[in-house]
Scaffold this motif. Sequence first.
Motif, PDB file in Angstrom:
ATOM      1  N   PRO A   1       8.054 -25.263  27.489  1.00  0.00           N
ATOM      2  CA  PRO A   1       9.329 -26.218  27.135  1.00  0.00           C
ATOM      3  C   PRO A   1       8.968 -27.280  26.139  1.00  0.00           C
ATOM      4  CG  PRO A   1       7.923 -26.810  29.164  1.00  0.00           C
ATOM      5  CD  PRO A   1       7.190 -25.536  28.741  1.00  0.00           C
ATOM      6  N   GLY A   2       9.922 -27.155  25.197  1.00  0.00           N
ATOM      7  CA  GLY A   2       9.557 -28.191  24.068  1.00  0.00           C
ATOM      8  C   GLY A   2       9.046 -27.823  22.979  1.00  0.00           C
ATOM      9  N   GLU A   3       8.139 -26.752  23.261  1.00  0.00           N
ATOM     10  CA  GLU A   3       7.232 -26.320  22.063  1.00  0.00           C
ATOM     11  C   GLU A   3       7.792 -24.848  21.448  1.00  0.00           C
ATOM     12  OE1 GLU A   3       2.632 -27.376  22.836  1.00  0.00           O
ATOM     13  OE2 GLU A   3       3.408 -26.227  24.508  1.00  0.00           O
ATOM     14  N   VAL A   4       8.687 -24.357  22.243  1.00  0.00           N
ATOM     15  CA  VAL A   4       9.160 -22.926  21.534  1.00  0.00           C
ATOM     16  C   VAL A   4      10.498 -23.049  21.703  1.00  0.00           C
ATOM     17  CG1 VAL A   4       9.269 -20.405  21.721  1.00  0.00           C
ATOM     18  CG2 VAL A   4       7.096 -21.800  22.533  1.00  0.00           C
ATOM     19  N   ARG A   5      11.300 -22.329  20.706  1.00  0.00           N
ATOM     20  CA  ARG A   5      12.859 -22.323  20.913  1.00  0.00           C
ATOM     21  C   ARG A   5      13.082 -20.690  20.348  1.00  0.00           C
ATOM     22  NH1 ARG A   5      15.670 -25.024  15.491  1.00  0.00           N
ATOM     23  NH2 ARG A   5      14.479 -24.146  13.994  1.00  0.00           N
ATOM     24  N   LEU A   6      14.170 -20.346  20.746  1.00  0.00           N
ATOM     25  CA  LEU A   6      14.675 -19.032  20.389  1.00  0.00           C
ATOM     26  C   LEU A   6      15.998 -19.040  19.597  1.00  0.00           C
ATOM     27  CD1 LEU A   6      14.743 -15.907  20.958  1.00  0.00           C
ATOM     28  CD2 LEU A   6      15.831 -16.243  23.248  1.00  0.00           C
ATOM     29  N   VAL A   7      15.871 -18.327  18.749  1.00  0.00           N
ATOM     30  CA  VAL A   7      17.159 -18.217  17.775  1.00  0.00           C
ATOM     31  C   VAL A   7      17.537 -16.870  17.754  1.00  0.00           C
ATOM     32  CG1 VAL A   7      18.268 -18.658  15.550  1.00  0.00           C
ATOM     33  CG2 VAL A   7      16.568 -19.896  16.320  1.00  0.00           C
ATOM     34  N   PHE A   8      18.837 -16.712  18.274  1.00  0.00           N
ATOM     35  CA  PHE A   8      19.334 -15.173  18.451  1.00  0.00           C
ATOM     36  C   PHE A   8      20.586 -14.980  17.198  1.00  0.00           C
ATOM     37  CE2 PHE A   8      22.428 -12.020  19.646  1.00  0.00           C
ATOM     38  CZ  PHE A   8      21.826 -11.149  20.163  1.00  0.00           C
ATOM     39  N   ARG A   9      20.387 -13.671  16.655  1.00  0.00           N
ATOM     40  CA  ARG A   9      21.278 -13.325  15.461  1.00  0.00           C
ATOM     41  C   ARG A   9      21.450 -11.978  15.688  1.00  0.00           C
ATOM     42  NH1 ARG A   9      18.349 -16.014   9.911  1.00  0.00           N
ATOM     43  NH2 ARG A   9      19.157 -17.962  10.444  1.00  0.00           N
ATOM     44  N   HIS A  10      22.899 -11.812  15.661  1.00  0.00           N
ATOM     45  CA  HIS A  10      23.472 -10.407  16.027  1.00  0.00           C
ATOM     46  C   HIS A  10      22.929  -9.632  14.677  1.00  0.00           C
ATOM     47  CE1 HIS A  10      26.026 -11.953  18.949  1.00  0.00           C
ATOM     48  NE2 HIS A  10      26.623 -12.674  18.275  1.00  0.00           N
ATOM     49  N   PHE A  11      22.726  -8.231  15.150  1.00  0.00           N
ATOM     50  CA  PHE A  11      22.680  -7.186  14.284  1.00  0.00           C
ATOM     51  C   PHE A  11      23.073  -5.913  14.783  1.00  0.00           C
ATOM     52  CE2 PHE A  11      20.040  -4.113  11.529  1.00  0.00           C
ATOM     53  CZ  PHE A  11      21.242  -4.053  10.665  1.00  0.00           C
ATOM     54  N   PRO A  12      24.466  -5.944  15.074  1.00  0.00           N
ATOM     55  CA  PRO A  12      25.081  -4.628  15.604  1.00  0.00           C
ATOM     56  C   PRO A  12      24.892  -3.483  14.711  1.00  0.00           C
ATOM     57  CG  PRO A  12      26.866  -5.934  14.866  1.00  0.00           C
ATOM     58  CD  PRO A  12      25.419  -6.796  14.459  1.00  0.00           C
ATOM     59  N   LEU A  13      24.246  -2.306  15.228  1.00  0.00           N
ATOM     60  CA  LEU A  13      24.066  -1.247  14.302  1.00  0.00           C
ATOM     61  C   LEU A  13      25.438  -0.536  14.572  1.00  0.00           C
ATOM     62  CD1 LEU A  13      20.546  -0.096  15.428  1.00  0.00           C
ATOM     63  CD2 LEU A  13      21.160  -1.811  13.710  1.00  0.00           C
ATOM     64  N   LEU A  14      26.472  -0.831  13.872  1.00  0.00           N
ATOM     65  CA  LEU A  14      27.663  -0.156  14.046  1.00  0.00           C
ATOM     66  C   LEU A  14      27.832   1.385  13.617  1.00  0.00           C
ATOM     67  CD1 LEU A  14      29.900  -3.146  12.225  1.00  0.00           C
ATOM     68  CD2 LEU A  14      29.216  -2.537  14.675  1.00  0.00           C
ATOM     69  N   SER A  15      26.981   1.745  12.710  1.00  0.00           N
ATOM     70  CA  SER A  15      26.919   3.279  12.381  1.00  0.00           C
ATOM     71  C   SER A  15      26.367   3.967  13.470  1.00  0.00           C
ATOM     72  CB  SER A  15      26.286   3.464  11.115  1.00  0.00           C
ATOM     73  OG  SER A  15      24.849   3.029  11.174  1.00  0.00           O
ATOM     74  N   MET A  16      25.478   3.391  14.346  1.00  0.00           N
ATOM     75  CA  MET A  16      24.999   4.104  15.405  1.00  0.00           C
ATOM     76  C   MET A  16      25.415   4.050  16.835  1.00  0.00           C
ATOM     77  SD  MET A  16      20.914   3.558  14.548  1.00  0.00           S
ATOM     78  CE  MET A  16      20.546   4.371  15.974  1.00  0.00           C
ATOM     79  N   HIS A  17      25.886   2.839  17.318  1.00  0.00           N
ATOM     80  CA  HIS A  17      26.180   2.379  18.368  1.00  0.00           C
ATOM     81  C   HIS A  17      27.623   2.177  18.603  1.00  0.00           C
ATOM     82  CE1 HIS A  17      21.852   1.061  18.837  1.00  0.00           C
ATOM     83  NE2 HIS A  17      22.098   2.372  19.310  1.00  0.00           N
ATOM     84  N   ASP A  18      28.383   2.711  19.693  1.00  0.00           N
ATOM     85  CA  ASP A  18      30.010   2.754  19.501  1.00  0.00           C
ATOM     86  C   ASP A  18      30.270   1.406  20.177  1.00  0.00           C
ATOM     87  OD1 ASP A  18      28.950   3.503  21.983  1.00  0.00           O
ATOM     88  OD2 ASP A  18      30.374   5.111  22.165  1.00  0.00           O
ATOM     89  N   LYS A  19      29.688   0.701  20.990  1.00  0.00           N
ATOM     90  CA  LYS A  19      30.040  -0.460  21.581  1.00  0.00           C
ATOM     91  C   LYS A  19      29.156  -1.911  21.248  1.00  0.00           C
ATOM     92  CE  LYS A  19      28.804   1.840  25.497  1.00  0.00           C
ATOM     93  NZ  LYS A  19      28.785   3.208  24.984  1.00  0.00           N
ATOM     94  N   ALA A  20      28.277  -1.661  20.072  1.00  0.00           N
ATOM     95  CA  ALA A  20      27.590  -2.793  19.670  1.00  0.00           C
ATOM     96  C   ALA A  20      28.593  -3.873  19.221  1.00  0.00           C
ATOM     97  CB  ALA A  20      26.483  -2.405  18.698  1.00  0.00           C
ATOM     98  N   GLY A  21      29.659  -3.474  18.484  1.00  0.00           N
ATOM     99  CA  GLY A  21      30.330  -4.307  17.878  1.00  0.00           C
ATOM    100  C   GLY A  21      31.202  -5.228  19.076  1.00  0.00           C
ATOM    101  N   LEU A  22      31.499  -4.401  19.934  1.00  0.00           N
ATOM    102  CA  LEU A  22      32.645  -4.962  21.142  1.00  0.00           C
ATOM    103  C   LEU A  22      31.557  -6.080  21.697  1.00  0.00           C
ATOM    104  CD1 LEU A  22      34.586  -2.033  22.709  1.00  0.00           C
ATOM    105  CD2 LEU A  22      35.395  -4.296  21.776  1.00  0.00           C
ATOM    106  N   ALA A  23      30.374  -5.685  21.813  1.00  0.00           N
ATOM    107  CA  ALA A  23      29.402  -6.477  22.763  1.00  0.00           C
ATOM    108  C   ALA A  23      29.192  -7.947  22.009  1.00  0.00           C
ATOM    109  CB  ALA A  23      27.996  -5.750  22.825  1.00  0.00           C
ATOM    110  N   VAL A  24      29.386  -7.753  20.648  1.00  0.00           N
ATOM    111  CA  VAL A  24      29.180  -9.095  19.855  1.00  0.00           C
ATOM    112  C   VAL A  24      30.434  -9.923  19.912  1.00  0.00           C
ATOM    113  CG1 VAL A  24      29.273  -9.821  17.146  1.00  0.00           C
ATOM    114  CG2 VAL A  24      27.694  -8.266  17.886  1.00  0.00           C
TER     115      VAL A  24
END
Length: 282
Positions: free
Chosen positions: A107-130
Amino acid sequence: MRNLSAIILLSLFLFSCSTTEPQPGMQTIPTNQVPPKPAATQKNQCKDARQPTPIPGEASLFPQVTEQDHILGSNSAYVTVLVYSDFQCLACAKLAPLLHNFISKYPGEVRLVFRHFPLLSMHDKAGLAVQATEAAQLQGKFWETHDLLFEKQADWINLTPSEFQLWLNKASSPLNLDTTKFIAAMDTEEIKKLTQLAWENGNKINLPGSPVILINGEIIKWNVNLLDQLEGYVKLALLKKHQYSTCPPHIIHTGKQYFANLNTTKGTVRIKLFGSQSPITV
């Protein structure tokens, strides 16, 4: 013999420069982009293309963390774990709870940063999840939706996009989302553009697939044991916080005799130190 040694060293050097090995566990991206041609002067410029700053002073390929990112943990944390991820990626689902655990464990020492990278050419639902997570973000529920999608991935990964849309509508209720607003937000052009932009930005910096993990700006190369090793990388990054930035003061008196005692299970080992000959080491 001298020529033979030179040939062996040259062979080892060329082998160490190879960056074409497969990425176990990582989902690769089919792309129509033409790979850049090698520089005309390749000599002594071998580098790992996956490193964000292979040359000192060179700008990173990865944008700086801003308020527009999805951040979990303190902004003053010493270690930033940044992940480019796809909700339909199997490895990403295994990684997500591990990254989440770092926030509570350090706690206080680590932070998590999330960025989307939906593989739209491979995954049919990745965009909907974003679209779902960004629609939930408008109601302050990004991380709750993030966790649900990864935890329940096995429930929806084999659904059709239409079936997944219905699944999302039902999932919004346990998350205490306003379902009407949630469904409407998912279909807005603004959120659809965010999805497309995430895909395009990942391709611009040549992300090799998902997940891609950086710790304090340094890419952590994927391997089959990375999930077991990742906490070690975090601890190593935290260790730098406790290291000295300068050498301790020089307090050795060269005219005195110094000894060091090592206490072992076999007894004490007394070591004579030569302060007059190597004062800095002593």
